[in-house]
Design a protein around this motif. Structure first.
Motif, PDB file in Angstrom:
ATOM      1  N   THR A 118     -48.633  98.533  52.816  1.00 14.11           N
ATOM      2  CA  THR A 118     -49.255  99.836  54.520  1.00 14.11           C
ATOM      3  C   THR A 118     -49.308 101.055  54.786  1.00 14.11           C
ATOM      4  N   LYS A 119     -50.385 101.195  54.869  1.00 14.59           N
ATOM      5  CA  LYS A 119     -50.250 103.071  55.156  1.00 14.59           C
ATOM      6  C   LYS A 119     -49.904 103.277  56.434  1.00 14.59           C
ATOM      7  N   TYR A 120     -48.587 104.183  56.233  1.00 11.46           N
ATOM      8  CA  TYR A 120     -47.146 103.911  57.827  1.00 11.46           C
ATOM      9  C   TYR A 120     -47.698 105.653  57.856  1.00 11.46           C
ATOM     10  N   PHE A 121     -47.896 105.806  58.796  1.00 13.32           N
ATOM     11  CA  PHE A 121     -47.650 107.689  59.059  1.00 13.32           C
ATOM     12  C   PHE A 121     -46.323 107.606  60.903  1.00 13.32           C
ATOM     13  N   ARG A 122     -46.038 108.314  60.105  1.00 13.31           N
ATOM     14  CA  ARG A 122     -45.073 109.282  61.550  1.00 13.31           C
ATOM     15  C   ARG A 122     -45.072 110.550  61.540  1.00 13.31           C
ATOM     16  N   PRO A 123     -45.472 110.543  62.888  1.00 11.17           N
ATOM     17  CA  PRO A 123     -45.846 112.825  63.424  1.00 11.17           C
ATOM     18  C   PRO A 123     -44.870 113.286  62.951  1.00 11.17           C
ATOM     19  N   PRO A 124     -44.735 114.453  62.921  1.00 13.27           N
ATOM     20  CA  PRO A 124     -43.409 115.254  62.978  1.00 13.27           C
ATOM     21  C   PRO A 124     -43.508 115.550  64.283  1.00 13.27           C
ATOM     22  N   TYR A 125     -41.821 115.386  64.546  1.00 16.34           N
ATOM     23  CA  TYR A 125     -41.170 115.703  66.000  1.00 16.34           C
ATOM     24  C   TYR A 125     -41.763 114.907  66.893  1.00 16.34           C
ATOM     25  N   GLY A 126     -42.466 113.097  66.296  1.00 13.86           N
ATOM     26  CA  GLY A 126     -42.797 112.896  67.815  1.00 13.86           C
ATOM     27  C   GLY A 126     -44.222 113.335  68.241  1.00 13.86           C
ATOM     28  N   ASN A 134     -56.326 108.004  67.176  1.00 12.08           N
ATOM     29  CA  ASN A 134     -57.333 107.180  67.294  1.00 12.08           C
ATOM     30  C   ASN A 134     -58.123 107.496  66.213  1.00 12.08           C
ATOM     31  N   ALA A 135     -58.019 108.806  65.857  1.00  8.16           N
ATOM     32  CA  ALA A 135     -58.466 108.999  64.707  1.00  8.16           C
ATOM     33  C   ALA A 135     -58.022 108.082  62.767  1.00  8.16           C
ATOM     34  N   LEU A 136     -56.590 108.456  63.292  1.00  6.66           N
ATOM     35  CA  LEU A 136     -56.047 107.944  61.737  1.00  6.66           C
ATOM     36  C   LEU A 136     -55.618 106.558  62.207  1.00  6.66           C
ATOM     37  N   ILE A 137     -55.540 105.440  63.073  1.00  7.76           N
ATOM     38  CA  ILE A 137     -56.145 104.206  63.611  1.00  7.76           C
ATOM     39  C   ILE A 137     -57.192 103.783  62.949  1.00  7.76           C
ATOM     40  N   LYS A 138     -58.352 104.550  63.125  1.00  8.39           N
ATOM     41  CA  LYS A 138     -59.478 104.831  62.290  1.00  8.39           C
ATOM     42  C   LYS A 138     -60.092 104.236  61.312  1.00  8.39           C
ATOM     43  N   GLN A 139     -58.257 105.146  60.536  1.00  9.55           N
ATOM     44  CA  GLN A 139     -58.727 104.495  59.198  1.00  9.55           C
ATOM     45  C   GLN A 139     -57.555 104.214  58.509  1.00  9.55           C
ATOM     46  N   GLY A 140     -57.050 103.451  59.451  1.00 13.59           N
ATOM     47  CA  GLY A 140     -56.519 102.649  58.468  1.00 13.59           C
ATOM     48  C   GLY A 140     -54.928 102.576  58.558  1.00 13.59           C
ATOM     49  N   TYR A 141     -54.227 103.711  59.884  1.00 16.40           N
ATOM     50  CA  TYR A 141     -52.762 104.054  59.942  1.00 16.40           C
ATOM     51  C   TYR A 141     -51.787 103.620  60.408  1.00 16.40           C
ATOM     52  N   GLN A 142     -51.078 102.850  60.746  1.00 18.56           N
ATOM     53  CA  GLN A 142     -50.493 102.648  61.616  1.00 18.56           C
ATOM     54  C   GLN A 142     -49.277 103.546  61.225  1.00 18.56           C
ATOM     55  N   ILE A 143     -48.854 103.867  63.132  1.00 17.75           N
ATOM     56  CA  ILE A 143     -48.262 104.957  63.617  1.00 17.75           C
ATOM     57  C   ILE A 143     -47.336 104.364  63.781  1.00 17.75           C
ATOM     58  N   VAL A 144     -45.889 105.395  63.232  1.00 17.19           N
ATOM     59  CA  VAL A 144     -44.619 105.034  63.467  1.00 17.19           C
ATOM     60  C   VAL A 144     -43.744 104.965  64.451  1.00 17.19           C
ATOM     61  N   MET A 145     -43.326 105.420  65.337  1.00 14.67           N
ATOM     62  CA  MET A 145     -42.162 105.464  65.954  1.00 14.67           C
ATOM     63  C   MET A 145     -40.826 105.486  65.759  1.00 14.67           C
ATOM     64  N   TRP A 146     -40.002 104.786  66.483  1.00 10.20           N
ATOM     65  CA  TRP A 146     -38.710 104.711  66.537  1.00 10.20           C
ATOM     66  C   TRP A 146     -38.204 103.500  67.394  1.00 10.20           C
ATOM     67  N   ASP A 147     -37.105 103.127  68.136  1.00 11.24           N
ATOM     68  CA  ASP A 147     -35.864 103.236  68.845  1.00 11.24           C
ATOM     69  C   ASP A 147     -34.910 103.737  68.981  1.00 11.24           C
ATOM     70  N   ILE A 148     -34.389 103.864  68.401  1.00 11.28           N
ATOM     71  CA  ILE A 148     -32.505 104.828  67.901  1.00 11.28           C
ATOM     72  C   ILE A 148     -33.676 106.192  67.098  1.00 11.28           C
ATOM     73  N   LEU A 149     -33.349 107.106  67.807  1.00  9.86           N
ATOM     74  CA  LEU A 149     -33.089 108.192  67.290  1.00  9.86           C
ATOM     75  C   LEU A 149     -31.684 108.476  66.905  1.00  9.86           C
ATOM     76  N   THR A 150     -31.077 109.600  65.804  1.00 15.29           N
ATOM     77  CA  THR A 150     -29.539 109.899  65.497  1.00 15.29           C
ATOM     78  C   THR A 150     -29.574 111.283  65.783  1.00 15.29           C
ATOM     79  N   TYR A 151     -30.385 111.731  66.078  1.00 13.36           N
ATOM     80  CA  TYR A 151     -29.859 113.504  66.601  1.00 13.36           C
ATOM     81  C   TYR A 151     -29.498 114.074  65.701  1.00 13.36           C
TER      82      TYR A 151
END
Length: 212
Positions: A118-126, A134-151
């Motif tokens: 699976t093509k998982y992608f996380r944007p730097p800095y969120g 939209n461009a990345l989703i069209k190319q099959g990427y799953q964009i991953v964020m988070w629900d816990i950030l450790t800082y």
């Protein structure tokens, strides 16, 4: 103090992104950004092995090419390689075409090590724009964020207070963000072993993100 746990409204407002994994099982999804990094990534892999934990590594493309032996090691140990752009670019400061090319270049690099995932992608800095999303989703990427950030990247935060918030807010299916970088290693070295031990004692398992 900034929020370790994201507001519950975020996954509803930004439904195109993956914030956590829906599950009734006691599973936590550990993720590590910005590597691979000599010394730090090796230490992370050793800590994970102590708890039979698997994780997803959102790697920078240029660092994948610079340290292929670490990529091979993390794959051999059952972890997942994922995309974090080629040079850790800020989506809010990058035009869409250039941003997408950063992701595609990194994916080409990833595929020399890991195929049919699976093509998982996380944007730097969120930070990512709607057009980039939209461009990345069209190319099959799953964009991953988070629900816990450790800082672990912020030296001003109390690691003990952060740790207690991680304990409090982590739940089934949580996606937790660490960083396997030199900048973050001081806090990472404190937080990660405690998180692994605490949640294993609570009956949790640690998985890489699911492959579809």
């Amino acid at each position: 103090m900034k929020l370790v746990s994201i507001p519950k409204i975020f996954p509803w407002l930004f439904r195109k992104y993956l914030w956590n994994v829906s599950t009734n099982s006691k599973i936590i999804y550990l993720t590590f950004d910005d590597g691979p990094t000599p010394e730090v990534t090796s230490w992370v892999l050793n800590q994970l092995s102590l708890y039979q934990a698997k994780a997803t590594f959102f790697c920078i493309g240029s660092r994948i090419q610079a340290y292929p032996e670490l990529v091979v090691q993390l794959l051999e140990e059952g972890h997942l390689l994922a995309n974090h752009t080629y040079e850790h670019v800020n989506g809010w400061k990058t035009i869409t075409n250039d941003y997408v090319n950063e992701v595609l270049k990194t994916q080409d690099t990833i595929q020399t090590f890991q195929e049919n995932k699976t093509k998982y992608f996380r944007p730097p800095y969120g930070k990512i724009t709607p057009k980039q999303t939209n461009a990345l989703i069209k190319q099959g990427y799953q964009i991953v964020m988070w629900d816990i950030l450790t800082y672990d990247f912020n030296s001003e935060f109390s690691v003990e207070k952060t740790l207690q918030k991680i304990y409090k807010y982590t739940q089934n299916g949580s996606i937790i963000v660490f960083h396997d970088s030199i900048k973050c290693k001081g806090k990472l070295y404190y937080l990660l072993p405690k998180v692994l031990q605490h949640f294993q004692e609570k009956g949790f398992q640690f998985h890489a993100l699911p492959i579809k």
